[in-house]
Design a protein around this motif. Structure first.
Motif, PDB file in Angstrom:
ATOM      1  N   PHE A  24     -16.928  14.966 126.736  1.00  0.00           N
ATOM      2  CA  PHE A  24     -16.233  13.925 125.981  1.00  0.00           C
ATOM      3  C   PHE A  24     -16.926  12.613 126.317  1.00  0.00           C
ATOM      4  O   PHE A  24     -16.808  12.099 127.427  1.00  0.00           O
ATOM      5  N   LEU A  25     -17.655  12.100 125.343  1.00  0.00           N
ATOM      6  CA  LEU A  25     -18.525  10.962 125.594  1.00  0.00           C
ATOM      7  C   LEU A  25     -17.941   9.651 125.082  1.00  0.00           C
ATOM      8  O   LEU A  25     -18.110   8.608 125.682  1.00  0.00           O
ATOM      9  N   PHE A  26     -17.261   9.736 123.940  1.00  0.00           N
ATOM     10  CA  PHE A  26     -16.638   8.545 123.375  1.00  0.00           C
ATOM     11  C   PHE A  26     -15.319   8.986 122.777  1.00  0.00           C
ATOM     12  O   PHE A  26     -15.269   9.954 122.032  1.00  0.00           O
ATOM     13  N   TYR A  27     -14.236   8.294 123.112  1.00  0.00           N
ATOM     14  CA  TYR A  27     -12.898   8.809 122.859  1.00  0.00           C
ATOM     15  C   TYR A  27     -12.384   8.382 121.487  1.00  0.00           C
ATOM     16  O   TYR A  27     -11.866   7.276 121.314  1.00  0.00           O
ATOM     17  N   THR A  28     -12.525   9.286 120.533  1.00  0.00           N
ATOM     18  CA  THR A  28     -12.090   9.036 119.168  1.00  0.00           C
ATOM     19  C   THR A  28     -11.061  10.087 118.763  1.00  0.00           C
ATOM     20  O   THR A  28     -11.100  11.220 119.241  1.00  0.00           O
ATOM     21  N   PRO A  29     -10.110   9.750 117.890  1.00  0.00           N
ATOM     22  CA  PRO A  29      -9.099  10.728 117.480  1.00  0.00           C
ATOM     23  C   PRO A  29      -9.695  11.816 116.605  1.00  0.00           C
ATOM     24  O   PRO A  29     -10.681  11.602 115.900  1.00  0.00           O
ATOM     25  N   GLY A  30      -9.087  13.000 116.663  1.00  0.00           N
ATOM     26  CA  GLY A  30      -9.553  14.109 115.840  1.00  0.00           C
ATOM     27  C   GLY A  30      -9.642  15.387 116.646  1.00  0.00           C
ATOM     28  O   GLY A  30      -9.180  15.462 117.786  1.00  0.00           O
ATOM     29  N   SER A  31     -10.237  16.411 116.042  1.00  0.00           N
ATOM     30  CA  SER A  31     -10.378  17.723 116.674  1.00  0.00           C
ATOM     31  C   SER A  31     -11.842  18.045 116.912  1.00  0.00           C
ATOM     32  O   SER A  31     -12.715  17.657 116.136  1.00  0.00           O
ATOM     33  N   PHE A  32     -12.090  18.755 117.985  1.00  0.00           N
ATOM     34  CA  PHE A  32     -13.436  19.129 118.406  1.00  0.00           C
ATOM     35  C   PHE A  32     -13.381  20.558 118.927  1.00  0.00           C
ATOM     36  O   PHE A  32     -12.523  20.904 119.734  1.00  0.00           O
TER      37      PHE A  32
END
Length: 217
Positions: A24-32
């Protein structure tokens, strides 16, 4: 106006792999979704208002219990960075990346929090007598259309200021919802000083300044 050297305006990444570790490099909303070990699929759902604040909740979704490391990036501009797994605080050593290796299962909750203090960047030799302001990943910009006056009519004392979220209603159709008010006790203008992320500025054709004159040389 020039952008402060060495500062990235727009994030270039969010999730991926580093040395085969799901990261997790940059914390953005959504699914991975990532494939772990012997083709085990694991998805992660991130809920956050970042970059408005530094609170992130990540939920693990998998049909299998499996041990593997997850890698979390501690942004260089963050303060008081902490990680909790299911409510239990995790140890961290202050490094840029924090690796957590454990048995992960469906429903595990990862909670990350950090502060984003305002940083003052000195203009140095290229922009003597000027400063720029950075909050979290964003360099902030002065847009004369939002402020109603030009940046050259402004000088701030960098030793007497605070930053707060502005109650300014941004223009209709404006992309991005962040605006901040720079509260300065020693300024050449009695008007409020509105700053927005550089990437959002000039949507209405305003002249943008990232370097602002300072009265505290």
């Amino acid at each position: 106006s020039s952008v402060p050297r060495g500062i990235s305006m727009i994030p270039l990444f969010s999730n991926g792999r580093i040395n085969k570790e799901t990261s997790f490099l940059f914390y953005t909303p959504g699914s991975f979704t990532s494939t772990i070990g012997n083709n085990v699929s694991v998805s992660f759902t991130t809920v956050t208002d970042f970059p408005a604040d530094g609170n992130i909740a990540i939920t693990v979704n998998t049909n299998s219990k499996i041990a593997y490391p997850l890698l979390f990036r501690r942004p260089y501009w963050s303060k008081d960075f902490s990680i909790q797994i299911n409510g239990r605080k995790q140890a961290s050593d202050g490094k840029e990346f924090i690796s957590i290796n454990r048995l992960w299962k469906k429903g595990d909750k990862i909670e990350i929090s950090f502060a984003m203090p305002l940083q003052v960047i000195n203009g140095g030799r290229n922009y003597p007598g000027h400063v720029a302001f950075q909050r979290g990943p964003h360099v902030l910009a002065f847009d004369d259309k939002l402020n109603g006056f030009a940046a050259e009519n402004l000088a701030v004392d960098t030793f007497a200021f605070t930053l707060r979220k502005s109650e300014l209603v941004l223009p209709q159709g404006w992309i991005g919802g962040l605006a901040f008010e720079l509260i300065n006790n020693k300024t050449t203008s009695s008007k409020r000083i509105i700053l927005v992320p550089f990437a959002d500025a000039s949507q209405n054709g305003g002249t943008v300044a990232t370097w602002i004159k300072t009265s505290s040389n």
